[in-house]
Scaffold this active site. Structure first.
Site, PDB file in Angstrom:
ATOM      1  N   GLN A 195       0.833  -1.195   0.000  1.00  0.00           N
ATOM      2  CA  GLN A 195       0.000   0.000   0.000  1.00  0.00           C
ATOM      3  C   GLN A 195       0.872   1.250   0.000  1.00  0.00           C
ATOM      4  O   GLN A 195       1.998   1.241   0.503  1.00  0.00           O
ATOM      5  CB  GLN A 195      -0.942   0.011   1.208  1.00  0.00           C
ATOM      6  CG  GLN A 195      -1.911  -1.156   1.266  1.00  0.00           C
ATOM      7  CD  GLN A 195      -2.892  -1.174   0.102  1.00  0.00           C
ATOM      8  OE1 GLN A 195      -2.994  -0.219  -0.660  1.00  0.00           O
ATOM      9  NE2 GLN A 195      -3.620  -2.285  -0.050  1.00  0.00           N
ATOM     10  N   ASP A 197       0.812   4.012   1.665  1.00  0.00           N
ATOM     11  CA  ASP A 197       1.222   4.567   2.955  1.00  0.00           C
ATOM     12  C   ASP A 197       2.016   3.584   3.800  1.00  0.00           C
ATOM     13  O   ASP A 197       2.325   3.841   4.950  1.00  0.00           O
ATOM     14  CB  ASP A 197      -0.002   5.038   3.733  1.00  0.00           C
ATOM     15  CG  ASP A 197      -1.048   3.933   3.902  1.00  0.00           C
ATOM     16  OD1 ASP A 197      -0.727   2.765   3.576  1.00  0.00           O
ATOM     17  OD2 ASP A 197      -2.169   4.219   4.341  1.00  0.00           O
ATOM     18  N   ARG A 198       2.382   2.444   3.221  1.00  0.00           N
ATOM     19  CA  ARG A 198       3.149   1.381   3.888  1.00  0.00           C
ATOM     20  C   ARG A 198       2.332   0.636   4.943  1.00  0.00           C
ATOM     21  O   ARG A 198       2.876  -0.193   5.673  1.00  0.00           O
ATOM     22  CB  ARG A 198       4.424   1.906   4.531  1.00  0.00           C
ATOM     23  CG  ARG A 198       5.655   2.187   3.645  1.00  0.00           C
ATOM     24  CD  ARG A 198       5.466   2.031   2.195  1.00  0.00           C
ATOM     25  NE  ARG A 198       6.732   2.139   1.462  1.00  0.00           N
ATOM     26  CZ  ARG A 198       6.823   2.544   0.205  1.00  0.00           C
ATOM     27  NH1 ARG A 198       5.737   2.899  -0.454  1.00  0.00           N
ATOM     28  NH2 ARG A 198       7.983   2.587  -0.414  1.00  0.00           N
ATOM     29  N   LEU A 199       1.043   0.912   5.036  1.00  0.00           N
ATOM     30  CA  LEU A 199       0.170   0.082   5.870  1.00  0.00           C
ATOM     31  C   LEU A 199      -0.331  -1.067   4.994  1.00  0.00           C
ATOM     32  O   LEU A 199      -1.490  -1.108   4.565  1.00  0.00           O
ATOM     33  CB  LEU A 199      -1.002   0.905   6.433  1.00  0.00           C
ATOM     34  CG  LEU A 199      -0.637   1.869   7.558  1.00  0.00           C
ATOM     35  CD1 LEU A 199      -1.848   2.677   7.981  1.00  0.00           C
ATOM     36  CD2 LEU A 199      -0.079   1.093   8.757  1.00  0.00           C
ATOM     37  N   HIS A 200       0.590  -1.983   4.706  1.00  0.00           N
ATOM     38  CA  HIS A 200       0.329  -3.050   3.751  1.00  0.00           C
ATOM     39  C   HIS A 200      -0.725  -4.030   4.270  1.00  0.00           C
ATOM     40  O   HIS A 200      -0.951  -4.141   5.473  1.00  0.00           O
ATOM     41  CB  HIS A 200       1.623  -3.815   3.457  1.00  0.00           C
ATOM     42  CG  HIS A 200       2.765  -2.930   3.089  1.00  0.00           C
ATOM     43  ND1 HIS A 200       2.696  -1.992   2.083  1.00  0.00           N
ATOM     44  CD2 HIS A 200       4.022  -2.830   3.615  1.00  0.00           C
ATOM     45  CE1 HIS A 200       3.857  -1.370   1.982  1.00  0.00           C
ATOM     46  NE2 HIS A 200       4.668  -1.842   2.898  1.00  0.00           N
TER      47      HIS A 200
END
Length: 233
Positions: A195, A197-200
């Site tokens: 994702q 925003d790195r909130l995978h």
């Protein structure tokens, strides 16, 4: 000299494509893998969608990893072929527990597999060996994988001898005894969707532990003996 590359990063897609539980096309990992794999195969930018990084462990506990090509998958597992004298094969003989990872950059997706390997039958290995292009068959015969050699000339000489024997005139090349296939029988399969925003998103399928009962909140009941859960990125 230490090179700082901490600032290297790419921006993922402008629009996040979340991977939620409702997006699962199957409540068991093989059907879900099939869906993702077929999409990866449809992307011309992905040259080898069946490339997977295979990790093994040596006798002294040192891990090693390398890329191999997956040559079959299904509810029985994931198949690949190699030289039985190679480093990875020797390590799998000592410790059959392995991990494998597919990564499809253009899709920001990865699939992680953990399980154990078993050798395929001689019949299946032989059938696949003879389905390969003749030069690939000869290369498998010419190389004693992972063993030291004095120079590339040694390989070229072996190759020339085999070409003279089997290509002029062309005849069937016998599968070497030291070459064949394996199947990874997974105990966990994790699907990772990157994702922006790195909130995978991470959804992991696994076999339930003894006495473990899905609660529909943290642990969900899957199909065919699997359960699945969402992991923090």
């Amino acid at each position: 000299m230490s090179i700082d590359i901490g600032g290297m990063r790419i921006k993922y897609k402008d629009k996040d494509e979340t991977f939620l539980e409702k997006h699962l096309v199957s409540k068991e990992p093989f059907g879900q893998f099939k869906s993702w794999f077929e999409e990866a195969c449809s992307k011309k930018e992905i040259l080898e969608p069946n490339a997977m990084c295979l990790a093994t462990v040596s006798e002294n506990g040192w891990p090693s990893a390398r890329f191999v090509l997956c040559k079959g998958y299904g509810k029985d597992g994931f198949k690949f072929f190699t030289n039985y004298g190679s480093r990875k094969a020797k390590e799998m003989d000592l410790n059959p527990n392995v991990a494998a990872t597919f990564y499809w950059e253009i899709l920001n997706r990865s699939v992680r597999i953990e399980g154990h390997v078993e050798k395929l039958s001689i019949e299946e290995s032989t059938k696949y060996f003879h389905s390969r292009p003749v030069p690939s068959q000869i290369a498998a015969c010419a190389s004693y994988q992972s063993t030291p050699i004095q120079s590339r000339d040694v390989l070229c000489e072996r190759e020339s001898i085999l070409e003279a024997e089997y290509m002029i005139p062309e005849k069937e090349i016998p599968k070497p005894e030291y070459w064949g296939g394996y199947i990874i029988r997974p105990r966990t399969v994790e699907f990772w969707q990157g994702q922006r925003d790195r909130l995978h998103d991470r959804i992991k399928f696994r076999k339930p532990k003894e006495g473990e009962v899905p609660d529909g909140k943290l642990l969900h009941e899957g199909e065919e003996g699997w359960v699945y859960e969402r992991l923090s990125p």
